[in-house]
Design an enzyme around this catalytic site. Sequence first.
Site, PDB file in Angstrom:
ATOM      1  N   TYR A  94       0.870  -1.202  -0.027  1.00 49.38           N
ATOM      2  CA  TYR A  94      -0.153  -0.073   0.024  1.00 49.38           C
ATOM      3  C   TYR A  94       1.038   1.281   0.020  1.00 49.38           C
ATOM      4  CZ  TYR A  94      -3.981   2.533   1.501  1.00 49.38           C
ATOM      5  OH  TYR A  94      -5.302   3.592   1.688  1.00 49.38           O
ATOM      6  N   ARG A 147      -6.761  10.109 -10.512  1.00 52.41           N
ATOM      7  CA  ARG A 147      -6.061  10.968  -9.450  1.00 52.41           C
ATOM      8  C   ARG A 147      -5.403   9.878  -8.458  1.00 52.41           C
ATOM      9  NH1 ARG A 147      -7.440  11.633  -4.063  1.00 52.41           N
ATOM     10  NH2 ARG A 147      -5.975   9.814  -4.197  1.00 52.41           N
ATOM     11  N   LYS A 165      -5.608  -1.972  -2.167  1.00 54.21           N
ATOM     12  CA  LYS A 165      -6.736  -1.689  -1.398  1.00 54.21           C
ATOM     13  C   LYS A 165      -7.477  -2.782  -0.814  1.00 54.21           C
ATOM     14  CE  LYS A 165      -7.107   3.038  -0.713  1.00 54.21           C
ATOM     15  NZ  LYS A 165      -7.799   3.970   0.355  1.00 54.21           N
ATOM     16  N   GLU A 236     -12.510   4.809  -5.983  1.00 58.17           N
ATOM     17  CA  GLU A 236     -11.170   5.100  -5.355  1.00 58.17           C
ATOM     18  C   GLU A 236     -10.316   5.998  -6.297  1.00 58.17           C
ATOM     19  OE1 GLU A 236     -10.389   3.795  -2.232  1.00 58.17           O
ATOM     20  OE2 GLU A 236      -8.365   5.231  -2.575  1.00 58.17           O
ATOM     21  N   ASP A 237      -9.816   6.903  -5.907  1.00 57.80           N
ATOM     22  CA  ASP A 237      -8.901   7.865  -6.865  1.00 57.80           C
ATOM     23  C   ASP A 237      -9.455   8.251  -8.041  1.00 57.80           C
ATOM     24  OD1 ASP A 237      -7.420   7.722  -4.600  1.00 57.80           O
ATOM     25  OD2 ASP A 237      -5.612   6.628  -5.639  1.00 57.80           O
ATOM     26  N   ASP A 259     -13.939   6.443  -0.594  1.00 54.35           N
ATOM     27  CA  ASP A 259     -13.005   6.322   0.339  1.00 54.35           C
ATOM     28  C   ASP A 259     -12.198   7.786   0.620  1.00 54.35           C
ATOM     29  OD1 ASP A 259     -11.730   4.914   2.424  1.00 54.35           O
ATOM     30  OD2 ASP A 259      -9.943   4.836   1.292  1.00 54.35           O
ATOM     31  N   ASP A 260     -11.935   8.373  -0.570  1.00 54.22           N
ATOM     32  CA  ASP A 260     -11.199   9.435  -0.598  1.00 54.22           C
ATOM     33  C   ASP A 260     -11.834  10.710  -0.046  1.00 54.22           C
ATOM     34  OD1 ASP A 260      -8.928   8.255  -2.244  1.00 54.22           O
ATOM     35  OD2 ASP A 260     -10.454   8.483  -3.619  1.00 54.22           O
ATOM     36  N   ASN A 399       0.059  11.695   0.007  1.00 59.34           N
ATOM     37  CA  ASN A 399       0.808  10.593  -0.470  1.00 59.34           C
ATOM     38  C   ASN A 399       1.266  10.689  -1.746  1.00 59.34           C
ATOM     39  OD1 ASN A 399       0.391   9.319   2.152  1.00 59.34           O
ATOM     40  ND2 ASN A 399      -1.789   8.825   1.362  1.00 59.34           N
TER      41      ASN A 399
HETATM   42  P1  NAD Z   1      -7.573  16.504  -4.846  1.00 59.94           P
HETATM   43  O1  NAD Z   1      -7.238  16.604  -6.273  1.00 59.94           O
HETATM   44  O2  NAD Z   1      -9.178  15.987  -4.933  1.00 59.94           O
HETATM   45  O3  NAD Z   1      -7.366  17.943  -4.023  1.00 59.94           O
HETATM   46  C1  NAD Z   1      -6.135  18.453  -4.051  1.00 59.94           C
HETATM   47  C2  NAD Z   1      -6.402  19.727  -3.535  1.00 59.94           C
HETATM   48  O4  NAD Z   1      -5.101  20.392  -3.356  1.00 59.94           O
HETATM   49  C3  NAD Z   1      -7.119  20.793  -4.613  1.00 59.94           C
HETATM   50  O5  NAD Z   1      -8.134  21.689  -3.971  1.00 59.94           O
HETATM   51  C4  NAD Z   1      -6.057  21.653  -5.113  1.00 59.94           C
HETATM   52  O6  NAD Z   1      -6.428  22.862  -5.621  1.00 59.94           O
HETATM   53  C5  NAD Z   1      -5.068  21.539  -4.012  1.00 59.94           C
HETATM   54  N1  NAD Z   1      -3.818  22.418  -4.030  1.00 59.94           N
HETATM   55  C6  NAD Z   1      -2.924  21.772  -4.978  1.00 59.94           C
HETATM   56  N2  NAD Z   1      -1.624  22.459  -4.865  1.00 59.94           N
HETATM   57  C7  NAD Z   1      -1.892  23.361  -3.861  1.00 59.94           C
HETATM   58  C8  NAD Z   1      -1.065  24.246  -3.296  1.00 59.94           C
HETATM   59  N3  NAD Z   1       0.095  24.677  -3.760  1.00 59.94           N
HETATM   60  N4  NAD Z   1      -1.549  25.012  -2.321  1.00 59.94           N
HETATM   61  C9  NAD Z   1      -2.850  24.846  -1.895  1.00 59.94           C
HETATM   62  N5  NAD Z   1      -3.836  24.187  -2.478  1.00 59.94           N
HETATM   63  C10 NAD Z   1      -3.297  23.405  -3.485  1.00 59.94           C
HETATM   64  O7  NAD Z   1      -6.846  15.256  -4.057  1.00 59.94           O
HETATM   65  P2  NAD Z   1      -7.517  14.709  -2.725  1.00 59.94           P
HETATM   66  O8  NAD Z   1      -8.084  13.468  -3.024  1.00 59.94           O
HETATM   67  O9  NAD Z   1      -7.975  15.484  -1.926  1.00 59.94           O
HETATM   68  O10 NAD Z   1      -6.083  14.169  -2.184  1.00 59.94           O
HETATM   69  C11 NAD Z   1      -5.052  15.054  -1.745  1.00 59.94           C
HETATM   70  C12 NAD Z   1      -3.861  14.307  -1.316  1.00 59.94           C
HETATM   71  O11 NAD Z   1      -4.263  13.876  -0.033  1.00 59.94           O
HETATM   72  C13 NAD Z   1      -3.256  13.257  -1.993  1.00 59.94           C
HETATM   73  O12 NAD Z   1      -2.025  13.237  -2.170  1.00 59.94           O
HETATM   74  C14 NAD Z   1      -3.825  12.005  -1.264  1.00 59.94           C
HETATM   75  O13 NAD Z   1      -2.769  10.739  -1.597  1.00 59.94           O
HETATM   76  C15 NAD Z   1      -3.766  12.318  -0.199  1.00 59.94           C
HETATM   77  N6  NAD Z   1      -4.769  11.702   0.695  1.00 59.94           N
HETATM   78  C16 NAD Z   1      -4.275  11.046   1.918  1.00 59.94           C
HETATM   79  C17 NAD Z   1      -5.251  10.212   2.308  1.00 59.94           C
HETATM   80  C18 NAD Z   1      -4.660   9.418   3.857  1.00 59.94           C
HETATM   81  O14 NAD Z   1      -5.252   8.490   4.202  1.00 59.94           O
HETATM   82  N7  NAD Z   1      -3.664  10.124   4.420  1.00 59.94           N
HETATM   83  C19 NAD Z   1      -6.659  10.117   2.181  1.00 59.94           C
HETATM   84  C20 NAD Z   1      -7.114  10.529   1.179  1.00 59.94           C
HETATM   85  C21 NAD Z   1      -5.954  11.407   0.242  1.00 59.94           C
END
Ligand code: NAD
Length: 543
Positions: A94, A147, A165, A236-237, A259-260, A399
Amino acid sequence: MSGSLTGAALLRDATANRGTAFSEAERDALGLRGLLPPAVETPERQVARVIDNLKRQASDLDRYCWLMALRERSELLFQRALLDHLAELLPLVYTPTVGQACQQFGRIFQAPRGLYVTARDRGRVRELLRRWPAGPVRAIVVTDGSRILGLGDLGANGMGIPIGKLDLYSACGGIAPGSCLPVMLDVGTDNATLRDDPFYLGLRQPRLQDDDYDALLEEFVSAVQECFPGVLLQFEDFSNRHAFALLARYRERLCCFNDDIQGTGAMGLAAVNSALRITGGKLTGQRLLFVGAGEAALGIATMVKAAMVAQGLSLEQARERCWLLDTQGLLVAGRPGLPAHKQPHAQPRAPLADLEQAISVLQPTVLIGASGMGQLFSQPVLHALARHCERPVVFALSNPTAKAECSAQQAYEWTEGRAIFAAGSPFAPVELAGRTLVPGQANNAYIFPGVGLGLLASGATRVSDAMFFAAAAALAAQVKDADLASGRIFPGQDRLREVALAVAVAVATTAWRDGLATQPRPDDPELAILASMYRPGYPACAA
Ligand code: NAD
């Protein structure tokens, strides 16, 4: 054991092959004598060999490949190794290694796994689903690869994510691998580099748009309902261009969740509540600043605001305590081009574009990074945070590891060890001024396997917000005082299966309470759900 296979055919069947763990009696009965070395081994010895081999690999990606190859030989041994060494192997199957595996998917490809439904399959998706040989399917994880983690559009390479997953569904959630189906919806990719990569395995065309995209999704979901009634479908993603709309479209039609958005929401709420057990603050007294306003940030913000309202704030008051900042600056009312799913989070105030400035003005107590952009929490940013807040809560959720908004070392060092820190990817403990600070891994793996197990145990027809609240509370309750004493706001990953059981009981109980279950409520739900959990079985050795 699968059917009546014997001899070499049995050893080649990955779902039935137990290799050197076949007993003397089985070797005679099943025509295996001579086809195996003479030693009869315990599963523990076999797992020890797996771990020994993994140690000798040069990189984590090599370890990932070795594990995937093992699974092609023996699903049982793969699952058993994963279960026995969960905390150690989780970062391989993962995040973060799965991120590299997706980037290199075409290069490291060994054997197909899961189902590929493509833009060319319009009109015959049912036929494809019916082709799936294993069964009965109970849980599907589907992506369109748009994504992948914080890595963007990886097209068909994204298949690594549903596979990973579902491995956690089995190892943590006890859902048998034979009933799990990873699906890649290959609608093309807008990643031109990938389309030009000679090893790329997906369709070399731009992504389907608008009506064509929606029509394929609709055909897929209808086919899923028809071919696998009662199945759990996890989105997912998917990029946020489609993720919110798909969830809204399908959540009242079948048992599905994203899940996201929702899993991250529950995980984030639990994390904030656990951090507050250290600081002694109340949720309704916090000011949260989210960096990123995508699925993860909006998922957590929605859950936190609802929890604040449940604790007595008005929605307006809760809204004033949760700020979101994306690439265009703060989400404020009237910002041009604000998409519908972001509008409920916009605040009536003047725009602010800069993160450091936003911290100085808004003085958050909780800073949550979900931007997919590494290193956004710079030294000045964390200094600004620590200036006005004695125990700042800092989550760098993005991530894989390179995308984390800051590392554990940076979070602790730049706040003089005062931060309560958790990250989406694993970070090692940090020694600072004679103290060992243990970062938590703020990962959905604490939520979705238990949610899936609870939904299946209760035969839930729909996935409600109340279920995610119950999941968040169950996860928070699993965090022990000893975890908090070291600064860690999540249970150890060696306890993921235990956590999944607690989350499953909470989710199933909500389904039974709210009339969303089709399975009867057992007298002792915990015992019944525990008994239903898959364990990679070695009947001969157990005898
Ligand atoms: P997403 O693409 O839906 O959202 C990303 C957001 O970040 C967007 O709103 C974008 O405008 C913003 N962004 C990008 N660059 C930026 C910057 N320089 N300044 C401010 N904002 C900025 O993606 P998501 O699904 O929300 O996921 C985001 C991240 O979180 C990914 O890396 C994902 O792997 C991680 N994530 C982690 C977990 C976890 O369990 N830890 C869960 C879900 C998502």
